[in-house]
Write an enzyme that holds these catalytic residues in place. Structure first.
Site, PDB file in Angstrom:
ATOM      1  N   LEU A 110       0.853  -1.182   0.000  1.00 22.68           N
ATOM      2  CA  LEU A 110       0.000   0.000   0.000  1.00 22.68           C
ATOM      3  C   LEU A 110       0.894   1.238   0.000  1.00 22.68           C
ATOM      4  O   LEU A 110       1.684   1.437   0.928  1.00 22.68           O
ATOM      5  CB  LEU A 110      -0.891   0.041   1.246  1.00 22.68           C
ATOM      6  CG  LEU A 110      -1.980  -1.017   1.428  1.00 22.68           C
ATOM      7  CD1 LEU A 110      -1.422  -2.364   1.816  1.00 22.68           C
ATOM      8  CD2 LEU A 110      -2.969  -0.547   2.492  1.00 22.68           C
ATOM      9  N   GLY A 148       1.398   4.186   4.763  1.00 16.90           N
ATOM     10  CA  GLY A 148       2.226   3.306   3.932  1.00 16.90           C
ATOM     11  C   GLY A 148       2.518   2.002   4.622  1.00 16.90           C
ATOM     12  O   GLY A 148       2.990   1.986   5.743  1.00 16.90           O
ATOM     13  N   SER A 149       2.259   0.874   3.958  1.00 20.70           N
ATOM     14  CA  SER A 149       2.307  -0.381   4.689  1.00 20.70           C
ATOM     15  C   SER A 149       2.176  -1.563   3.744  1.00 20.70           C
ATOM     16  O   SER A 149       2.255  -1.426   2.531  1.00 20.70           O
ATOM     17  CB  SER A 149       1.173  -0.395   5.707  1.00 20.70           C
ATOM     18  OG  SER A 149      -0.039  -0.052   5.052  1.00 20.70           O
ATOM     19  N   CYS A 150       1.946  -2.728   4.344  1.00 19.91           N
ATOM     20  CA  CYS A 150       1.793  -3.950   3.570  1.00 19.91           C
ATOM     21  C   CYS A 150       0.737  -4.812   4.255  1.00 19.91           C
ATOM     22  O   CYS A 150       0.612  -4.808   5.478  1.00 19.91           O
ATOM     23  CB  CYS A 150       3.135  -4.684   3.526  1.00 19.91           C
ATOM     24  SG  CYS A 150       3.112  -6.268   2.688  1.00 19.91           S
TER      25      CYS A 150
END
Length: 211
Positions: free
Chosen positions: A91, A178-180
């Protein structure tokens, strides 16, 4: 939980920026530009749009908006305890960051692991970064969804607890800045996405369940 067009987790930042904007304008009107831009960014980042969820109970939807980084077989040792298919979704800060349940079911597992904050697109971010696990079960299968922080992300938000029931596509949390997200499914699930595909949480079909 009542859902709003802008997630409640962003309200604190918006309130702070509102105060800063008023204060900046009071000092000199041009000073309002910077907090004003940040206000608009926070408003954009924490947007929480309504989605039309596919009704087919034999399909799994994406747990997040973003880009599929890889689809691979791994041994999942936290919940499924067997070889599984892992779908990793990155993301960016421009994606919607609200996470959704890939299927209807009961939350039977939750765990949290503190960790580092290396960039979420790195292959070893899953093993090192802060991570939250959500295991969901229904009559057909068990799946595991993980929320992973990234370089900027500082906090995972999860609104559900073990024992809660989730509808398919229901919102259950978000990851800030912001990430996964990862989805682990049994190896007999037919994959409908591949690396590089763009997906939308609660809308894009990730896989089809064989029953």
């Amino acid at each position: 939980m009542i859902q709003y067009p802008v997630s409640r987790d962003g309200w604190f930042y918006l309130a702070i920026l509102t105060v800063l904007s008023v204060f900046a304008y009071w000092i000199w009107p041009w000073f309002v530009i910077l907090p004003g831009i940040l206000f608009l960014f926070i408003l954009f980042f924490f947007r929480n749009p309504q989605r039309i969820i596919p009704a087919d109970e034999h399909t799994l939807v994406s747990p997040a908006d973003g880009v599929v980084m890889d689809v691979e077989r791994v041994f999942e040792d936290q919940f499924l305890a067997t070889e599984s298919i892992r779908i990793r979704i990155f993301l960016s800060v421009f994606n919607v960051h609200v996470n959704r349940s890939p299927m209807a079911g009961k939350v039977v597992f939750r765990a949290y692991r503190p960790g580092k904050m290396i960039p979420a697109f790195k292959s070893h971010a899953s093993e090192l970064n802060e991570k939250n696990y959500v295991g969901i079960q229904n009559n057909h299968l068990q799946i595991l969804v993980t929320q992973i922080t990234g370089f900027i992300a500082r906090r995972i938000v999860c609104w559900i607890n073990q024992g809660d029931n989730l509808a398919k596509g229901e919102r259950f949390g978000l990851i800030k800045f912001g990430s996964c997200a990862e989805l682990f499914v049994p190896t007999n699930v037919e994959m409908m996405v591949g690396p590089g595909d763009k997906v939308r949480g609660g809308v894009s079909i990730i896989g089809r369940v064989s029953v």
